[in-house]
Design a protein around this motif. Structure first.
Motif, short mmCIF file in Angstrom:
data_model
loop_
_atom_site.label_atom_id
_atom_site.label_comp_id
_atom_site.label_asym_id
_atom_site.label_seq_id
_atom_site.Cartn_x
_atom_site.Cartn_y
_atom_site.Cartn_z
N ASN A 11 1.15 -1.55 -0.03
CA ASN A 11 -0.06 -0.16 0.13
C ASN A 11 0.97 1.42 0.41
OD1 ASN A 11 -2.73 1.87 -0.17
ND2 ASN A 11 -2.68 1.73 2.06
N LYS A 12 2.12 1.38 -1.41
CA LYS A 12 2.78 2.36 -0.98
C LYS A 12 1.81 3.76 -2.02
CE LYS A 12 6.87 -0.06 -0.75
NZ LYS A 12 8.70 -1.17 -2.16
N ASP A 13 2.82 5.00 -1.35
CA ASP A 13 1.71 6.28 -2.02
C ASP A 13 3.04 6.82 -2.58
OD1 ASP A 13 -1.05 6.15 -1.42
OD2 ASP A 13 0.05 6.27 0.38
N VAL A 14 2.58 6.96 -3.97
CA VAL A 14 4.44 8.29 -4.24
C VAL A 14 3.97 9.46 -4.45
CG1 VAL A 14 4.68 8.59 -6.35
CG2 VAL A 14 4.51 6.75 -6.01
N TYR A 15 4.43 10.13 -3.52
CA TYR A 15 4.75 11.79 -3.46
C TYR A 15 5.96 12.76 -4.11
CZ TYR A 15 1.57 10.79 0.05
OH TYR A 15 0.14 10.49 1.70
N ILE A 16 5.70 13.92 -3.96
CA ILE A 16 6.99 14.67 -4.68
C ILE A 16 6.86 15.51 -3.32
CG2 ILE A 16 7.54 16.61 -5.96
CD1 ILE A 16 5.52 16.45 -7.64
N TYR A 17 8.21 15.71 -2.57
CA TYR A 17 8.45 15.97 -1.16
C TYR A 17 8.94 17.96 -1.76
CZ TYR A 17 7.35 12.95 2.61
OH TYR A 17 6.74 12.52 3.18
N HIS A 18 9.08 18.71 -1.04
CA HIS A 18 9.65 20.16 -0.41
C HIS A 18 10.44 20.19 -0.02
CE1 HIS A 18 9.63 24.55 -0.79
NE2 HIS A 18 10.23 23.94 -1.55
N SER A 19 11.76 20.40 -0.40
CA SER A 19 12.59 20.44 0.63
C SER A 19 12.52 22.14 0.91
CB SER A 19 14.30 19.93 0.76
OG SER A 19 14.42 18.98 0.60
N PHE A 20 13.19 22.52 2.27
CA PHE A 20 13.20 23.95 2.46
C PHE A 20 13.93 24.22 4.57
CE2 PHE A 20 9.28 21.59 5.63
CZ PHE A 20 9.68 22.56 6.67
N ARG A 21 14.03 25.12 4.70
CA ARG A 21 14.89 25.32 6.06
C ARG A 21 14.08 26.11 6.86
NH1 ARG A 21 20.74 24.07 6.17
NH2 ARG A 21 20.68 24.78 4.04
N LYS A 22 14.54 25.49 8.59
CA LYS A 22 13.78 25.76 9.38
C LYS A 22 14.16 27.70 9.66
CE LYS A 22 12.20 21.78 11.09
NZ LYS A 22 11.86 20.51 11.54
#
Length: 582
Positions: A11-22
């Motif tokens: 039951n896998k999902d494919v996501y686009i992740y966004h990198s950012f700096r806190k």
């Protein structure tokens, strides 16, 4: 941005992740977009995982590019020597976009398509009707001025002024259909509470002197010496308008109820409700009509107009009770200086038989309401004293709240002879007559049960008065400038839709803002076009309310710079039906 697979093996999902700096400088990431279920996507690529992942990375690259375009810095060149082009508009209102999305969710486009099937015209009725509504809310004025105002919207009219006037007869003819469809469709935006329906009438004046058609001399609510028309309005238990109609200005308001309520019973699929109105619309015939089927009524009742023996029973200070208690109380024993007593409502029930109807008169007494009435009267008496002491001819009082009702004119001597001059004094007898009703209020109903609920339902009548105030004051529905009957009806149709939109907007914002705050903000939301080749910058003040609008509707117009392409996307989104959010 990068691709990540999450979930269990099957039951896998494919996501686009966004990198950012806190803010503290540490790097992190968050989900930016879901591409779909892994197994479903894999099937689309015939089980080839490499091709599927290559496609996913392409999507991530595209989203990265779009994100940079939307968030990156821009530069715009200006010349100190160049003038702006002649007659080029640079300032546009975007507050209408929130109203446009509400119109989309109300399916006004579908309503207009259905209407077109019954009429022969070439103009865009949807564009005209919605623009008239936007103008009524944002810059209320005549049809000509409204047409001119719509040129300041991001989407200026593509129809002519003549098309506007031609459309009014169609809008008037289809008024009942438009109202019933708007009621049904409004449930997509906010579930309508039709358990209680409130009804009231008001009137609107014309700046003319000659009567014609429905424009008749009648009892003006504003005491104006002009022909008027009467509007009857139903609203639901949440203060949202339900239906309206327009009647001749000289028609008895009591007779306006049955025709409009019959339309609601037939076209709105509303048959079980409590009818609530003031005493002016609560004749025995209207009460009998609302005792049929599964309907009931709660109507204010004038203690002053009751028969003497019935009034004495109602005002007798014995046999009152505190709401929620069975213990009888004599009002004369109350210590009204006690804070708890001062803020408590007491009531008594008096059985009434009217023809074949068994009714209950509920008389309430409130020390707080009594103090309020006395404060108002004291100010009016003070005003009356100033009138007496001011030289000049004294006018007659025009209504029940006029200070002149406390002024008594004496034209004869104690011996009955004609006096040499007229003497004016404060009428103490009139003051005593009014004092006997201080703190008392009454409703008549055929309901049995919770008295506190009946009192609560009646208290909500103030909202229908506010609806009339919004239409008259904020939307400037009067004076009425159009003269033809169909144009008068169309004018009030646009005012009604404007009121409906405002109330729905108010609900979407959680009833957190006043009418002046909401309308003032929408009217001030201007965008400045930098030049025809670049884009827009906001020229309004960002506030908690503008943030709430953007959060509620899912788009923002308060970025430092918005490209023309991005603005076109926002406009397009406001015209799309959105799935109901949880």
């Amino acid at each position: 941005m990068y691709i990540a697979l999450t979930g269990s093996e099957n039951n896998k999902d494919v996501y686009i992740y966004h990198s950012f700096r806190k803010e503290n400088g540490k790097s992190s990431s968050r989900i930016y977009k879901k591409l779909g279920k892994y197994n479903t996507l894999l099937e689309q690529f015939d089980g080839d995982r490499d091709k599927m992942m290559a496609w996913a990375r392409e999507q991530a690259d595209k989203e990265t590019k779009l994100y940079k375009e939307a968030t990156g810095k821009i530069s715009v060149e200006f010349s100190k020597a160049a003038c702006i082009p002649m007659n080029e508009r640079r300032s546009f209102n975007v507050g209408y976009l929130f109203l446009q999305e509400l119109c989309t969710q109300l399916r006004i486009d579908k309503i207009c398509r259905t209407i077109k099937e019954r009429h022969k015209y070439k103009y865009n009725l949807q564009a005209i009707l919605t623009d008239l509504v936007y103008a009524r809310i944002l810059s209320p004025s005549s049809k000509l001025a409204s047409y001119d105002y719509c040129q300041t919207l991001l989407e200026p009219p593509k129809y002519s002024l003549q098309d506007v006037y031609r459309s009014l007869s169609v809008i008037a003819e289809e008024s009942d259909f438009i109202q019933s469809e708007l009621y049904k469709n409004s449930n997509f935006l906010y579930p309508r509470n039709n358990r209680i329906l409130y009804y009231d009438c008001t009137n609107y004046y014309f700046e003319i002197e000659e009567e014609s058609d429905s424009k008749r001399y009648g009892k003006s609510k504003e005491n104006r010496p002009n022909p008027i028309v009467t509007m009857g309005l139903f609203m639901d238990a949440d203060g949202i308008p339900l239906a309206f109609d327009v009647y001749p200005g000289n028609q008895n308001e009591q007779t306006t109820l049955k025709p409009l309520e019959s339309k609601i019973l037939q076209d709105f699929n509303c048959s079980e409700f409590i009818y609530c109105s003031d005493s002016g619309l609560g004749s025995a015939a209207n009460r009998r009509f609302n005792s049929l089927g599964n309907r009931a009524y709660i109507i204010t009742h004038s203690l002053k107009k009751m028969k003497k023996e019935d009034r004495e029973i109602a005002l007798n200070p014995t046999q009152f009770r505190k709401v929620g208690s069975t213990k009888f109380i004599d009002l004369r024993t109350l210590d009204e200086t006690d804070e708890e007593v001062y803020n408590t409502v007491y009531y008594k029930e008096v059985p009434v038989v009217t023809g074949n109807m068994d009714e209950t008169l509920i008389v309430t007494y409130s020390p707080k309401y009594k103090a309020y009435q006395r404060r108002i009267r004291d100010r009016q008496i003070e005003h009356a004293e100033k009138i007496i002491n001011t030289p000049g001819r004294k006018r007659k009082g025009k209504n029940q709240n006029d200070p002149m009702r406390f002024v008594k004119k004496t034209s004869v001597t104690p011996d009955g002879e004609i006096a040499n001059k007229q003497v004016y004094n404060i009428d103490e007898e009139q003051i005593q007559k009014e004092e006997m009703y201080d703190g008392f209020y009454a409703v008549i109903t055929n309901l049995e049960g919770d008295v506190s609920e009946i009192i609560r339902i009646n208290k909500q009548r103030w909202e229908i008065e506010e609806n009339f105030r919004i239409m008259k004051t904020e939307f400037e529905a009067r004076p009425v400038y159009v003269r033809r009957e169909e144009r008068i009806k169309a004018h009030f149709m646009t005012c009604y839709i404007s009121l409906l939109l405002y109330r729905l907007l108010e609900k979407k914002l959680g009833d957190a803002y006043t009418v002046s705050q909401i309308l003032g903000t929408l009217r001030s939301m201007q965008m400045t076009l930098l030049n025809t080749a670049s884009g827009y910058i906001p020229s309004y003040t960002r506030t908690e309310l503008t943030d709430s609008l953007h959060k509620t509707f899912g788009f923002r117009t308060d970025y430092e710079f918005i490209t023309k392409a991005s603005m076109r996307t926002i406009i397009k989104e406001t015209k799309q039906i959105k799935s109901k959010k949880s």
